[in-house]
Design an enzyme around this catalytic site. Structure first.
Site, short mmCIF file in Angstrom:
data_model
loop_
_atom_site.label_atom_id
_atom_site.label_comp_id
_atom_site.label_asym_id
_atom_site.label_seq_id
_atom_site.Cartn_x
_atom_site.Cartn_y
_atom_site.Cartn_z
CB CYS A 112 -0.99 0.00 1.16
SG CYS A 112 -2.04 -1.46 1.11
CG HIS A 252 -3.53 3.10 2.39
ND1 HIS A 252 -3.95 2.88 1.11
CD2 HIS A 252 -3.59 1.89 3.01
CE1 HIS A 252 -4.27 1.61 0.95
NE2 HIS A 252 -4.06 0.99 2.09
CG ASN A 282 -6.78 -1.19 0.89
OD1 ASN A 282 -6.02 -0.65 0.09
ND2 ASN A 282 -6.35 -1.77 1.99
O1 UT7 Z 1 -4.03 -1.86 3.23
C1 UT7 Z 1 -3.30 -2.55 4.20
C2 UT7 Z 1 -3.76 -2.19 5.51
N1 UT7 Z 1 -5.02 -2.83 5.80
C3 UT7 Z 1 -5.68 -2.49 6.86
O2 UT7 Z 1 -5.23 -1.58 7.50
C4 UT7 Z 1 -6.91 -3.24 7.25
C5 UT7 Z 1 -6.96 -3.31 8.75
N2 UT7 Z 1 -8.04 -4.06 9.31
C6 UT7 Z 1 -9.34 -3.71 9.22
O3 UT7 Z 1 -9.67 -2.78 8.49
C7 UT7 Z 1 -10.35 -4.43 10.07
O4 UT7 Z 1 -9.68 -5.22 11.02
C8 UT7 Z 1 -11.34 -5.32 9.28
C9 UT7 Z 1 -12.30 -4.43 8.51
C10 UT7 Z 1 -10.58 -6.21 8.32
C11 UT7 Z 1 -12.15 -6.17 10.23
O5 UT7 Z 1 -12.83 -5.36 11.18
P1 UT7 Z 1 -12.78 -5.72 12.73
O6 UT7 Z 1 -13.61 -4.75 13.42
O7 UT7 Z 1 -11.32 -5.80 13.11
O8 UT7 Z 1 -13.49 -7.12 12.76
P2 UT7 Z 1 -12.91 -8.52 13.25
O9 UT7 Z 1 -11.93 -9.05 12.28
O10 UT7 Z 1 -12.51 -8.40 14.67
O11 UT7 Z 1 -14.22 -9.38 13.15
C12 UT7 Z 1 -15.38 -9.13 13.97
C13 UT7 Z 1 -16.47 -10.10 13.57
C14 UT7 Z 1 -16.02 -11.54 13.50
O12 UT7 Z 1 -17.06 -12.35 13.97
P3 UT7 Z 1 -17.03 -12.96 15.48
O13 UT7 Z 1 -15.77 -13.74 15.56
O14 UT7 Z 1 -17.01 -11.74 16.37
O15 UT7 Z 1 -18.27 -13.75 15.52
C15 UT7 Z 1 -15.82 -11.76 12.02
O16 UT7 Z 1 -15.99 -13.11 11.66
O17 UT7 Z 1 -16.95 -9.75 12.26
C16 UT7 Z 1 -16.94 -10.92 11.45
N3 UT7 Z 1 -16.70 -10.52 10.07
C17 UT7 Z 1 -17.69 -10.18 9.22
N4 UT7 Z 1 -19.02 -10.14 9.35
C18 UT7 Z 1 -19.75 -9.75 8.29
C19 UT7 Z 1 -15.51 -10.40 9.44
N5 UT7 Z 1 -15.70 -10.00 8.17
C20 UT7 Z 1 -17.05 -9.87 8.01
C21 UT7 Z 1 -17.85 -9.48 6.94
N6 UT7 Z 1 -19.18 -9.43 7.13
N7 UT7 Z 1 -17.34 -9.14 5.74
#
Ligand code: UT7
Length: 325
Positions: A112, A252, A282
């Site tokens: 990125c 970014h 992204n």
């Molecule tokens: O470009 C390089 C840099 N990239 C980044 O900086 C990305 C950084 N990370 C993020 O933006 C976030 O961590 C995400 C958007 C990827 C995820 O958000 P989060 O708030 O950290 O969610 P999480 O991974 O902690 O997941 C929370 C819940 C999980 O369910 P449980 O375990 O709590 O039941 C996931 O399974 O949300 C669930 N989940 C989804 N639910 C619906 C994960 N993806 C999805 C989805 N739709 N697409």
């Protein structure tokens, strides 16, 4: 020799994939994606369209804006993590596609922040070498490397390209400073494990779905906030610039919550922070030049406008830059 951004432009495929479209592909919802990321839709390249095709459109538009002919370009750098092919750089393919016959050409693999890495190189090349024009492109077709069965990644990314024509045609320094960082010890948190020399293409790699991007989102999120904050603090301090002197901050576009955390720390009003993640998702190395190109189209970039850029991505890599337009 001072370096100046002579023009910026971008290109994104017309095909839009909305959160509602994604609801039909994986178990997700518009509500979850919007709340957790800020993304509403992203662009997806048509089959047969490669990273160099997106790069070509963005480059030709940028060259036209700058009034520079392709054959006048001395060097082409394409920042990409999603090249057309492995054993030919996308930059070489682009060189032929735009007819930049005398340009040297290479890819820059820094995920990125690749475009910010490219700014550092362009500044060094123009300062130290007999180089007049550099074409710096950030271009990605991430959609080809996403696992469309993995809701934790496939909703996040999009395709697109942005390009700068950078030249030495100026008395005044345009790329004022660039700060870069990297930490390979955390590489497994955001990686495409297969398809390289470590785990070459094989049926096993395909069965294990290792030819797709894998991410531990929560850990990447924490590191992204931390390292982008650090990158911004360092570059402001070493240039003796206060956040209130910055006209626009262009982070970014990975997650609206990361952008908000940075904005609050910088105590910047919302109108000084450019956001388009809702429309593109992204786009990795293309995200910053796409944002700047849109700002240019809106007339926000005037001569003398002071810009702060920051990015974080796979590697991990990160960086920040201060540009005077
Ligand atoms: O470009 C390089 C840099 N990239 C980044 O900086 C990305 C950084 N990370 C993020 O933006 C976030 O961590 C995400 C958007 C990827 C995820 O958000 P989060 O708030 O950290 O969610 P999480 O991974 O902690 O997941 C929370 C819940 C999980 O369910 P449980 O375990 O709590 O039941 C996931 O399974 O949300 C669930 N989940 C989804 N639910 C619906 C994960 N993806 C999805 C989805 N739709 N697409």
């Amino acid at each position: 020799m001072p370096t100046k951004i002579l023009s910026v432009s971008h290109y994104a495929p017309e095909n839009k994939l909305t959160n509602f479209d994604l609801e039909k592909i994986v178990e997700t919802s518009d509500e979850w994606i919007t709340e957790r990321t800020g993304i509403k839709e992203r662009r997806i390249a048509e089959p047969g369209i490669a990273t160099s095709d997106l790069a070509k459109e963005a480059s030709l538009r940028a060259l036209k804006k700058a009034g520079v002919k392709p054959e006048e370009i001395d060097g082409i750098m394409v920042a990409t993590a999603t090249p057309d092919t492995f054993v030919v750089s996308t930059a070489c393919t682009l060189q032929t596609k735009i007819g930049a016959k005398k340009a040297f050409a290479f890819d820059l693999w820094a995920a990125c922040p690749g475009f910010i890495y490219g700014l550092k190189l362009a500044k060094g090349l123009i300062n130290g070498e007999n180089i007049r024009y550099i074409l710096l492109v950030g271009a990605e077709t991430l959609s080809r490397f996403l696992d469309w069965e993995d809701r934790t990644t496939c909703v996040l990314f999009g395709d697109g390209a942005g390009a700068f024509v950078i030249g030495n045609k100026s008395e005044e320094e345009g790329i004022i400073d660039v700060y870069l960082g990297a930490d390979g010890s955390l590489k497994d948190l955001l990686i495409m494990p297969g398809g390289g020399s470590l785990k070459p293409c094989s049926y096993e790699i395909i069965e294990k779905r290792e030819c797709y991007i894998k991410m531990k989102g929560r850990e990447v999120f924490k590191n992204a906030v931390l390292k982008m904050q650090e990158a911004v603090d360092i570059i402001l301090e070493r240039n003796n610039i206060k956040p209130e002197q910055i006209d626009y901050f262009i982070p970014h576009q990975a997650n609206i919550r990361i952008i908000e955390a940075l904005r609050e720390r910088l105590k910047m009003p919302k109108e000084k922070v450019y956001v388009n993640i809702d429309r593109y998702g992204n786009t990795s190395s293309a995200s910053i030049p796409i944002a700047l190109s849109e700002m240019d189209e809106k007339g926000l970039l005037k001569k003398g406008t002071l810009l702060l850029l920051a990015a974080f991505g796979a590697g991990f890599t990160w960086g920040s830059a201060i540009i005077r337009w």
